[in-house]
Enzyme design. Structure first.
Site, PDB file in Angstrom:
ATOM      1  CE1 TYR A  54      -9.278  -3.307   0.452  1.00  0.00           C
ATOM      2  CE2 TYR A  54      -8.752  -1.119  -0.498  1.00  0.00           C
ATOM      3  CZ  TYR A  54      -8.466  -2.228   0.337  1.00  0.00           C
ATOM      4  OH  TYR A  54      -7.106  -2.311   0.936  1.00  0.00           O
ATOM      5  CD  GLU A  72      -8.397  -9.594  -3.271  1.00  0.00           C
ATOM      6  OE1 GLU A  72      -7.193  -9.912  -3.156  1.00  0.00           O
ATOM      7  OE2 GLU A  72      -9.121  -9.073  -2.580  1.00  0.00           O
ATOM      8  CG  HIS A 110      -5.215  -6.440  -0.164  1.00  0.00           C
ATOM      9  ND1 HIS A 110      -6.545  -6.599   0.623  1.00  0.00           N
ATOM     10  CD2 HIS A 110      -5.355  -7.335  -1.191  1.00  0.00           C
ATOM     11  CE1 HIS A 110      -6.951  -7.606  -0.006  1.00  0.00           C
ATOM     12  NE2 HIS A 110      -6.644  -7.811  -1.063  1.00  0.00           N
ATOM     13  CG  ASN A 160      -3.368  -2.493   7.121  1.00  0.00           C
ATOM     14  OD1 ASN A 160      -3.183  -2.150   5.969  1.00  0.00           O
ATOM     15  ND2 ASN A 160      -4.325  -3.422   7.179  1.00  0.00           N
ATOM     16  CE  LYS A 177      -3.884  -2.397   2.525  1.00  0.00           C
ATOM     17  NZ  LYS A 177      -4.744  -2.248   3.696  1.00  0.00           N
TER      18      LYS A 177
HETATM   19  P1  AMP Z   1      -9.587  -6.830   4.322  1.00  0.00           P
HETATM   20  O1  AMP Z   1     -10.132  -7.004   3.009  1.00  0.00           O
HETATM   21  O2  AMP Z   1     -10.145  -7.716   5.274  1.00  0.00           O
HETATM   22  O3  AMP Z   1      -8.083  -7.212   3.937  1.00  0.00           O
HETATM   23  O4  AMP Z   1      -9.674  -5.526   4.588  1.00  0.00           O
HETATM   24  C1  AMP Z   1      -9.427  -4.558   3.665  1.00  0.00           C
HETATM   25  C2  AMP Z   1      -8.640  -3.187   4.582  1.00  0.00           C
HETATM   26  O5  AMP Z   1      -9.791  -2.597   5.132  1.00  0.00           O
HETATM   27  C3  AMP Z   1      -7.641  -3.602   5.770  1.00  0.00           C
HETATM   28  O6  AMP Z   1      -6.511  -3.763   5.429  1.00  0.00           O
HETATM   29  C4  AMP Z   1      -7.896  -2.447   6.554  1.00  0.00           C
HETATM   30  O7  AMP Z   1      -7.089  -1.430   5.760  1.00  0.00           O
HETATM   31  C5  AMP Z   1      -9.609  -1.876   6.400  1.00  0.00           C
HETATM   32  N1  AMP Z   1     -10.341  -2.508   7.373  1.00  0.00           N
HETATM   33  C6  AMP Z   1     -10.699  -3.786   7.522  1.00  0.00           C
HETATM   34  N2  AMP Z   1     -11.613  -3.735   8.675  1.00  0.00           N
HETATM   35  C7  AMP Z   1     -11.311  -2.658   9.196  1.00  0.00           C
HETATM   36  C8  AMP Z   1     -11.910  -1.967  10.459  1.00  0.00           C
HETATM   37  N3  AMP Z   1     -12.716  -2.740  11.266  1.00  0.00           N
HETATM   38  N4  AMP Z   1     -11.704  -0.732  10.703  1.00  0.00           N
HETATM   39  C9  AMP Z   1     -10.866  -0.166   9.878  1.00  0.00           C
HETATM   40  N5  AMP Z   1     -10.543  -0.620   8.677  1.00  0.00           N
HETATM   41  C10 AMP Z   1     -10.709  -1.873   8.286  1.00  0.00           C
END
Ligand code: AMP
Length: 159
Positions: free
Chosen positions: A50, A137, A126, A123, A10
């Site tokens: 997303y 993806e 991804h 973080n 990222k």
């Molecule tokens: P994921 O598809 O689960 O990898 O989520 C995608 C991204 O969304 C994560 O890498 C975070 O940057 C963000 N994200 C996921 N869950 C949360 C949450 N509960 N609060 C804030 N950001 C989130």
């Protein structure tokens, strides 16, 4: 059992100039790069990538974050690559990611802090969540002709 998975470095990883160190982590584990490119995505592409999160409260901040600079997209291949990559990356929240994982070693942001600030959690990475998600993806980010089949020194030991 041989899977392909998508990893995105990222904008925080790219702008902190730690892309090389992160790639080394995956390289050491023997994962094979089969596709790699740098892309600066727009808001429409963010919504495609997303799609599962577009309606969530944190999406606005996530979109701002993922579109603020170029990302490095990598397609990795290996035995159970989806699960292995996520193990190396660590849990979503850097604050709780254990030492030894990329997020635990290179970041420390928490949901508690980012929720108050209305920011997306920094973080670094991804990584596709499961093999079905990985197929979707990888196809979204790479044309089939951008993915390469070749041998590495690991193949002689692993396959
Ligand atoms: P994921 O598809 O689960 O990898 O989520 C995608 C991204 O969304 C994560 O890498 C975070 O940057 C963000 N994200 C996921 N869950 C949360 C949450 N509960 N609060 C804030 N950001 C989130």
């Amino acid at each position: 059992m041989i899977e392909r998975t998508l990893v995105l470095l990222k904008p925080d990883a790219v702008q902190r100039c730690i892309a090389g160190e992160i790639l080394t982590r995956f390289e050491r584990a023997g994962l094979k790069i089969v596709g790699l490119k740098m892309v600066w995505i727009d808001k429409d592409f963010s919504k495609e990538h997303y799609a599962a999160h577009v309606d969530k409260a944190f999406y606005k901040g996530l979109e701002e974050f993922i579109t603020l600079g170029p990302v490095i997209a990598i397609c990795y291949e290996g035995v159970s690559a989806v699960e292995v990559v996520r193990k190396i990356v660590g849990p979503t929240e850097p604050k709780t990611a254990p030492p030894g994982t990329i997020r635990g070693d290179y970041a420390h942001h928490s949901y508690h802090f980012t929720d108050k600030k209305g920011k997306a959690i920094r973080n670094l990475i991804h990584a596709s969540g499961n093999p079905e998600e990985a197929k979707v993806e990888v196809a979204l980010w790479f044309k089939e002709t951008d993915l390469h089949t070749y041998g590495t020194v690991h193949d002689g030991h692993v396959l």
